[in-house]
Scaffold this active site. Structure first.
Site, PDB file in Angstrom:
ATOM      1  N   LYS A 152      -6.435  -9.771  11.989  1.00 35.10           N
ATOM      2  CA  LYS A 152      -7.883 -10.019  11.990  1.00 35.10           C
ATOM      3  C   LYS A 152      -8.302 -11.105  12.983  1.00 35.10           C
ATOM      4  O   LYS A 152      -9.421 -11.079  13.501  1.00 35.10           O
ATOM      5  CB  LYS A 152      -8.344 -10.390  10.578  1.00 35.10           C
ATOM      6  CG  LYS A 152      -8.200  -9.275   9.564  1.00 35.10           C
ATOM      7  CD  LYS A 152      -8.633  -9.717   8.175  1.00 35.10           C
ATOM      8  CE  LYS A 152      -8.574  -8.576   7.176  1.00 35.10           C
ATOM      9  NZ  LYS A 152      -7.198  -8.081   6.951  1.00 35.10           N
ATOM     10  N   GLU A 165     -23.069  -2.462   3.981  1.00 31.44           N
ATOM     11  CA  GLU A 165     -21.788  -2.183   4.622  1.00 31.44           C
ATOM     12  C   GLU A 165     -21.774  -0.750   5.156  1.00 31.44           C
ATOM     13  O   GLU A 165     -21.803   0.216   4.379  1.00 31.44           O
ATOM     14  CB  GLU A 165     -20.637  -2.434   3.641  1.00 31.44           C
ATOM     15  CG  GLU A 165     -20.590  -3.887   3.169  1.00 31.44           C
ATOM     16  CD  GLU A 165     -19.217  -4.313   2.700  1.00 31.44           C
ATOM     17  OE1 GLU A 165     -18.229  -3.596   2.966  1.00 31.44           O
ATOM     18  OE2 GLU A 165     -19.133  -5.382   2.066  1.00 31.44           O
ATOM     19  N   GLU A 213     -25.543 -11.548   3.632  1.00 27.48           N
ATOM     20  CA  GLU A 213     -26.178 -10.587   2.738  1.00 27.48           C
ATOM     21  C   GLU A 213     -26.514  -9.352   3.573  1.00 27.48           C
ATOM     22  O   GLU A 213     -27.440  -9.368   4.381  1.00 27.48           O
ATOM     23  CB  GLU A 213     -27.449 -11.197   2.135  1.00 27.48           C
ATOM     24  CG  GLU A 213     -28.057 -10.343   1.042  1.00 27.48           C
ATOM     25  CD  GLU A 213     -29.237 -11.022   0.367  1.00 27.48           C
ATOM     26  OE1 GLU A 213     -30.145 -10.299  -0.094  1.00 27.48           O
ATOM     27  OE2 GLU A 213     -29.241 -12.275   0.291  1.00 27.48           O
ATOM     28  N   SER A 255     -11.224   9.842   1.018  1.00 28.66           N
ATOM     29  CA  SER A 255     -11.337   8.663   1.870  1.00 28.66           C
ATOM     30  C   SER A 255     -12.529   8.785   2.810  1.00 28.66           C
ATOM     31  O   SER A 255     -12.954   9.884   3.164  1.00 28.66           O
ATOM     32  CB  SER A 255     -10.062   8.462   2.690  1.00 28.66           C
ATOM     33  OG  SER A 255      -8.953   8.171   1.853  1.00 28.66           O
ATOM     34  N   ASN A 260     -17.403  -5.816  11.560  1.00 30.12           N
ATOM     35  CA  ASN A 260     -16.518  -6.487  10.607  1.00 30.12           C
ATOM     36  C   ASN A 260     -15.069  -6.328  11.053  1.00 30.12           C
ATOM     37  O   ASN A 260     -14.397  -7.298  11.365  1.00 30.12           O
ATOM     38  CB  ASN A 260     -16.741  -5.916   9.204  1.00 30.12           C
ATOM     39  CG  ASN A 260     -15.830  -6.546   8.167  1.00 30.12           C
ATOM     40  OD1 ASN A 260     -15.338  -7.659   8.369  1.00 30.12           O
ATOM     41  ND2 ASN A 260     -15.588  -5.853   7.074  1.00 30.12           N
ATOM     42  N   GLU A 261     -14.581  -5.091  11.102  1.00 32.21           N
ATOM     43  CA  GLU A 261     -13.204  -4.881  11.541  1.00 32.21           C
ATOM     44  C   GLU A 261     -12.974  -3.428  11.931  1.00 32.21           C
ATOM     45  O   GLU A 261     -13.786  -2.548  11.633  1.00 32.21           O
ATOM     46  CB  GLU A 261     -12.224  -5.285  10.435  1.00 32.21           C
ATOM     47  CG  GLU A 261     -12.337  -4.472   9.158  1.00 32.21           C
ATOM     48  CD  GLU A 261     -11.366  -4.958   8.088  1.00 32.21           C
ATOM     49  OE1 GLU A 261     -10.918  -6.119   8.164  1.00 32.21           O
ATOM     50  OE2 GLU A 261     -11.064  -4.170   7.179  1.00 32.21           O
ATOM     51  N   GLU A 282       0.817  -1.210   0.000  1.00 33.30           N
ATOM     52  CA  GLU A 282       0.000   0.000   0.000  1.00 33.30           C
ATOM     53  C   GLU A 282       0.856   1.268   0.000  1.00 33.30           C
ATOM     54  O   GLU A 282       0.434   2.335   0.424  1.00 33.30           O
ATOM     55  CB  GLU A 282      -0.943  -0.022   1.203  1.00 33.30           C
ATOM     56  CG  GLU A 282      -1.905  -1.200   1.182  1.00 33.30           C
ATOM     57  CD  GLU A 282      -2.698  -1.328   2.466  1.00 33.30           C
ATOM     58  OE1 GLU A 282      -3.556  -0.464   2.704  1.00 33.30           O
ATOM     59  OE2 GLU A 282      -2.452  -2.279   3.218  1.00 33.30           O
ATOM     60  N   VAL A 328     -12.092 -15.710   2.237  1.00 34.66           N
ATOM     61  CA  VAL A 328     -10.787 -16.167   2.708  1.00 34.66           C
ATOM     62  C   VAL A 328      -9.856 -14.959   2.725  1.00 34.66           C
ATOM     63  O   VAL A 328      -9.709 -14.264   1.710  1.00 34.66           O
ATOM     64  CB  VAL A 328     -10.226 -17.274   1.794  1.00 34.66           C
ATOM     65  CG1 VAL A 328      -8.850 -17.717   2.283  1.00 34.66           C
ATOM     66  CG2 VAL A 328     -11.190 -18.451   1.738  1.00 34.66           C
ATOM     67  N   SER A 377      -6.365  -3.241   2.957  1.00 32.92           N
ATOM     68  CA  SER A 377      -6.875  -2.848   1.641  1.00 32.92           C
ATOM     69  C   SER A 377      -7.357  -4.021   0.798  1.00 32.92           C
ATOM     70  O   SER A 377      -7.271  -3.996  -0.425  1.00 32.92           O
ATOM     71  CB  SER A 377      -5.818  -2.059   0.868  1.00 32.92           C
ATOM     72  OG  SER A 377      -5.653  -0.788   1.423  1.00 32.92           O
TER      73      SER A 377
END
Length: 357
Positions: free
Chosen positions: A139, A232, A229, A330, A318-319, A16, A188, A195
């Site tokens: 993670k 976000e 489903e 951004s 999620n994270e 990145e 996965v 990113s």
């Protein structure tokens, strides 16, 4: 009053690198604009892809052009070159810097490594410390802490590279377990990349096998998550011990999932700020974002991502990203702009939070 000298640290050894330069350009512009120009003196420090630290004219050129710069392989007598990439930089080379603003995305930048170095240099820096940064990057550790904090999330399974590569007898059984526990579709992911690098969405056994092999080439630890489903949603957090949450935003995209190309290609994704959700859902997201921030011991800034399953009304974390993208477009600065904090004011607050901490 003299200006506070800010060391803007960018580039780095991760994939990145280019994104880091873009974020640094936006921050540099903010430090030179409005009231910040009278408060701060910008001192850019660039880390080449091979780990060599550069400052002065070379770093200024990289910042101005937005393009990575490579010195010839032969030895150089440039005074802007910190001698050896194999050694820690000599703090005396950067003694004039009063506060660091690291904007290094990915491994060796937001995973606690550079934060540990800056801690040893005994100079304040923007963002989370070693623990928060490391947990925010890994993670698997992140999800374990979220679980302990009582934050709802999707089902997941940890996998190691040795399970995938070392014993061909184990691999089919591993795939059987993933299918039984998580089903399809599933995702996965390498445990320690940002990113969306190395991430695959899979819908069949053959795709699962290929995705696991691919992820193992990036990291020795892999996480497999059940697909849901959902919409976000994202929320920005700002502060130290008493963090505040921004308005909630939503990302929509036409691609199969929010991959690297979608994230960094203009027009591939749409941001909706504020997200069109009920006040109850928005407040739940904000509350969970702050809870996640405190759970991992983050500081300064973070962006927290969520899944909102409309069918059930569930909000799943999620994270957390402890050093999110910081370009003018951004999500993190846009969320704060919608919350009443301009880009230049946001940069100022982050520097002040670093000095406070």
């Amino acid at each position: 009053m003299s200006k506070t000298r800010v060391g803007l640290l960018f580039g780095g050894r991760s994939g990145e690198h280019e994104v880091s330069i873009r974020s640094a350009q936006a921050i540099a512009k903010a430090l030179k604009s409005d009231q910040n120009a009278s408060k701060y003196e910008l001192l850019p420090v660039y880390i080449r892809k091979d780990g060599v630290w550069q400052k002065g004219e070379i770093a200024q050129k990289i910042l101005a052009s937005g393009e990575p710069f490579y010195l010839p392989e032969e030895k150089t007598t440039s005074t802007d070159l910190v001698p050896s990439p194999s050694l820690l930089p000599d703090p005396t080379n950067f003694a004039e810097i009063e506060v660091w603003f690291p904007i290094l995305h990915g491994p060796n930048g937001e995973d606690g490594t550079i934060q540990g170095l800056l801690t040893l240099m005994q100079v304040p820096f923007v963002g989370s410390g070693v623990l928060g940064s490391a947990v925010g990057m890994d993670k698997i550790a992140m999800k374990m802490i979220f679980s302990q904090a009582g934050l709802s999330q999707v089902k997941y399974k940890m996998v190691t590279r040795s399970q995938i590569w070392s014993n061909p007898c184990i691999f089919p059984k591993l795939c059987d377990e993933i299918e039984a526990e998580l089903g399809y579709p599933c995702f996965v992911k390498p445990a320690n990349l940002g990113s969306s690098v190395g991430i695959s969405k899979v819908r069949s056994r053959s795709e699962l096998e290929t995705a696991l092999d691919n992820a193992a080439s990036y990291d020795r630890r892999i996480i497999v998550e059940a697909g849901v489903e959902a919409r976000e949603l994202e929320c920005a957090v700002l502060g130290n011990d008493q963090p505040q949450a921004s308005v909630v935003g939503e990302i929509t995209f036409a691609s199969d999932f929010y991959d690297y190309e979608t994230k960094y290609t203009a027009g591939q994704a749409d941001l909706f700020i504020p997200a069109k959700v009920s006040d109850n859902i928005a407040n739940q997201v904000k509350e969970m974002a702050v809870k996640a921030f405190l759970a991992v011991d983050a500081a300064g800034l973070a962006r927290v991502d969520f899944f909102y399953v409309e069918k059930t009304g569930e909000v799943l974390i999620n994270e957390i990203n402890t050093l999110p993208g910081f370009t003018a477009t951004s999500m993190y600065p846009q969320l704060w702009a919608a919350s009443g904090i301009s880009f230049s004011e946001l940069v100022d607050r982050l520097v002040q939070l670093a000095l406070e901490r």
